[in-house]
Design an enzyme around this catalytic site. Sequence first.
Site, PDB file in Angstrom:
ATOM      1  N   ASP A  18       9.808 -70.879 -86.809  1.00 25.94           N
ATOM      2  CA  ASP A  18       9.617 -72.302 -87.119  1.00 25.94           C
ATOM      3  C   ASP A  18       9.210 -72.443 -88.578  1.00 25.94           C
ATOM      4  O   ASP A  18       8.637 -71.517 -89.160  1.00 25.94           O
ATOM      5  CB  ASP A  18       8.492 -72.884 -86.251  1.00 25.94           C
ATOM      6  CG  ASP A  18       8.945 -73.188 -84.823  1.00 25.94           C
ATOM      7  OD1 ASP A  18      10.144 -73.105 -84.528  1.00 25.94           O
ATOM      8  OD2 ASP A  18       8.056 -73.518 -84.001  1.00 25.94           O
ATOM      9  N   ARG A  78      18.271 -73.186 -88.350  1.00 27.08           N
ATOM     10  CA  ARG A  78      18.023 -74.480 -87.711  1.00 27.08           C
ATOM     11  C   ARG A  78      17.761 -75.511 -88.817  1.00 27.08           C
ATOM     12  O   ARG A  78      16.949 -75.269 -89.710  1.00 27.08           O
ATOM     13  CB  ARG A  78      16.793 -74.394 -86.806  1.00 27.08           C
ATOM     14  CG  ARG A  78      16.391 -75.748 -86.199  1.00 27.08           C
ATOM     15  CD  ARG A  78      15.005 -75.711 -85.562  1.00 27.08           C
ATOM     16  NE  ARG A  78      14.900 -74.727 -84.510  1.00 27.08           N
ATOM     17  CZ  ARG A  78      13.730 -74.210 -84.109  1.00 27.08           C
ATOM     18  NH1 ARG A  78      12.598 -74.582 -84.663  1.00 27.08           N
ATOM     19  NH2 ARG A  78      13.705 -73.309 -83.150  1.00 27.08           N
TER      20      ARG A  78
HETATM   21  C1  LIG Z   1      14.591 -78.166 -81.537  1.00 24.32           C
HETATM   22  C2  LIG Z   1      13.706 -78.701 -82.612  1.00 24.32           C
HETATM   23  C3  LIG Z   1      13.001 -77.818 -83.406  1.00 24.32           C
HETATM   24  C4  LIG Z   1      12.209 -78.302 -84.452  1.00 24.32           C
HETATM   25  N1  LIG Z   1      11.567 -77.408 -85.279  1.00 24.32           N
HETATM   26  C5  LIG Z   1      10.894 -77.886 -86.348  1.00 24.32           C
HETATM   27  C6  LIG Z   1      10.309 -76.994 -87.294  1.00 24.32           C
HETATM   28  O1  LIG Z   1      10.388 -75.764 -87.185  1.00 24.32           O
HETATM   29  N2  LIG Z   1       9.655 -77.532 -88.349  1.00 24.32           N
HETATM   30  C7  LIG Z   1       9.537 -78.890 -88.523  1.00 24.32           C
HETATM   31  O2  LIG Z   1       8.947 -79.331 -89.519  1.00 24.32           O
HETATM   32  N3  LIG Z   1      10.057 -79.748 -87.630  1.00 24.32           N
HETATM   33  C8  LIG Z   1      10.729 -79.292 -86.557  1.00 24.32           C
HETATM   34  N4  LIG Z   1      11.286 -80.174 -85.670  1.00 24.32           N
HETATM   35  C9  LIG Z   1      10.911 -81.613 -85.738  1.00 24.32           C
HETATM   36  C10 LIG Z   1      11.810 -82.386 -86.640  1.00 24.32           C
HETATM   37  O3  LIG Z   1      11.573 -82.013 -87.979  1.00 24.32           O
HETATM   38  C11 LIG Z   1      11.560 -83.897 -86.484  1.00 24.32           C
HETATM   39  O4  LIG Z   1      10.240 -84.211 -86.799  1.00 24.32           O
HETATM   40  C12 LIG Z   1      11.842 -84.425 -85.092  1.00 24.32           C
HETATM   41  O5  LIG Z   1      12.931 -83.779 -84.498  1.00 24.32           O
HETATM   42  C13 LIG Z   1      12.187 -85.909 -85.164  1.00 24.32           C
HETATM   43  O6  LIG Z   1      13.342 -86.104 -85.960  1.00 24.32           O
HETATM   44  P1  LIG Z   1      14.763 -86.548 -85.372  1.00 24.32           P
HETATM   45  O7  LIG Z   1      15.792 -85.811 -86.161  1.00 24.32           O
HETATM   46  O8  LIG Z   1      14.822 -86.333 -83.928  1.00 24.32           O
HETATM   47  O9  LIG Z   1      14.892 -88.049 -85.769  1.00 24.32           O
HETATM   48  P2  LIG Z   1      13.897 -89.290 -85.791  1.00 24.32           P
HETATM   49  O10 LIG Z   1      13.993 -89.838 -87.172  1.00 24.32           O
HETATM   50  O11 LIG Z   1      12.531 -88.991 -85.229  1.00 24.32           O
HETATM   51  O12 LIG Z   1      14.601 -90.247 -84.763  1.00 24.32           O
HETATM   52  C14 LIG Z   1      15.890 -90.747 -85.061  1.00 24.32           C
HETATM   53  C15 LIG Z   1      16.469 -91.391 -83.841  1.00 24.32           C
HETATM   54  O13 LIG Z   1      16.569 -90.442 -82.771  1.00 24.32           O
HETATM   55  C16 LIG Z   1      16.385 -91.107 -81.538  1.00 24.32           C
HETATM   56  N5  LIG Z   1      15.176 -90.599 -80.874  1.00 24.32           N
HETATM   57  C17 LIG Z   1      14.154 -89.946 -81.450  1.00 24.32           C
HETATM   58  N6  LIG Z   1      13.202 -89.668 -80.534  1.00 24.32           N
HETATM   59  C18 LIG Z   1      13.629 -90.179 -79.368  1.00 24.32           C
HETATM   60  C19 LIG Z   1      13.084 -90.246 -78.046  1.00 24.32           C
HETATM   61  N7  LIG Z   1      11.876 -89.749 -77.743  1.00 24.32           N
HETATM   62  N8  LIG Z   1      13.825 -90.845 -77.075  1.00 24.32           N
HETATM   63  C20 LIG Z   1      15.030 -91.381 -77.371  1.00 24.32           C
HETATM   64  N9  LIG Z   1      15.585 -91.370 -78.601  1.00 24.32           N
HETATM   65  C21 LIG Z   1      14.894 -90.774 -79.583  1.00 24.32           C
HETATM   66  C22 LIG Z   1      16.196 -92.586 -81.854  1.00 24.32           C
HETATM   67  O14 LIG Z   1      17.442 -93.216 -81.827  1.00 24.32           O
HETATM   68  C23 LIG Z   1      15.664 -92.528 -83.278  1.00 24.32           C
HETATM   69  O15 LIG Z   1      15.865 -93.717 -83.993  1.00 24.32           O
HETATM   70  C24 LIG Z   1      12.107 -79.708 -84.647  1.00 24.32           C
HETATM   71  C25 LIG Z   1      12.823 -80.584 -83.843  1.00 24.32           C
HETATM   72  C26 LIG Z   1      13.624 -80.110 -82.851  1.00 24.32           C
HETATM   73  C27 LIG Z   1      14.431 -81.088 -82.040  1.00 24.32           C
END
Ligand SMILES: Cc1cc2nc3c(=O)[nH]c(=O)nc-3n(C[C@H](O)[C@H](O)[C@H](O)COP(=O)(O)OP(=O)(O)OC[C@H]3O[C@@H](n4cnc5c(N)ncnc54)[C@H](O)[C@@H]3O)c2cc1C
Length: 320
Positions: free
Chosen positions: A146, A196
Amino acid sequence: MSSGVRQRTLCGVNPLRSLILAAAGNDTIRRVVATAPVSRDVVRRFVAGESTAEAVEVTRRLVSVGLSVTLDYLGEDTTDVALADATVRAYVELLDALHEEGLADRAEVSVKLSAVGQRLDEQLAMDNADKICAAADRHGTTVTLDMEDHTTTDSTLRVLGELRATWPWVGGVLQAYLRRTLDDCTRLATAGSRVRLCKGAYAEPPEVAFDDAHQVDLSYVRCANALLAGDGFPMFATHDPRLVRVIGERAGFYGRKPGSFEYQMLYGIRPDEQLRLAQLGHTVRVYVPYGEQWYGYLMRRLAERPANTAFFLRALATRG
Ligand SMILES: Cc1cc2nc3c(=O)[nH]c(=O)nc-3n(C[C@H](O)[C@H](O)[C@H](O)COP(=O)(O)OP(=O)(O)OC[C@H]3O[C@@H](n4cnc5c(N)ncnc54)[C@H](O)[C@@H]3O)c2cc1C
């Protein structure tokens, strides 16, 4: 994925989010939430459980419907060598259990270097991560490191490079919100390199990170193009429907077939979309957190989205 309560705030602040995050730092509320009977149900939506057995059970369920898994033993920022050792033992126990249950070909682990001693000493974290990699290798599966806040990026990429010399399948994470990330994507998009791409989850200063949500999305697309154009194996971690569509289109443009990249989403978030993509023939890997330190992780998931907060409050009101 950060399991702590550091919360990045892009444009538009949800007042409930501030409230939940304030609650996350309050010891009394922590005790009440952690011991309330209702918490168990709410936690279960986003966290597999506290034990190895529960993590394996959730993995089995996800695999049975065609999904892949990466498991995160919750905890970070360890400044105690004994705790770092305990984290290594938990991962090795988990990997052994996944193997025994015949799940190791569909489930890997995600490791935060800060949970295995990075803040004490980079070499200690490197040695501890190496032990987890050795266990993963014994069972024919993989490890992804991560990415945490930007003060750790260089160190984490150094450790990734060293581990990959022995275990070329070790994956890394790049965060689209960092201004440096397009260069990192280009550098890491080499044969066999598992990367990732996520938006990024930490509160970062504007000198190093875009602070506007639209700029982050644009950066995500630029980085996705760089990864898809290269020879590596990109892993697109996002729930954003627009980005999922764009990735599909760009993958087609670069002639990427399903199986030459994957989608990743968090356990409990957009489960229907996870299944839809899997049914189209894509690899969809669900990030499954588990372990006793679930409180900070749960608070972050609730704070991220008003609907999650409402779900939590409704559960407290009706079942508490
Ligand atoms: C598998 C995985 C691994 C990750 N690893 C890391 C890491 O190592 N380091 C790190 O800093 N971050 C990590 N993250 C977190 C990531 O950086 C984001 O903070 C997090 O994924 C939210 O961003 P998003 O791309 O989903 O979009 P967002 O900007 O949060 O959401 C965009 C859109 O996605 C949809 N959405 C979001 N959440 C929901 C929900 N609960 N229900 C329905 N629709 C929703 C909505 O339409 C929303 O408008 C990881 C995320 C994932 C999925």
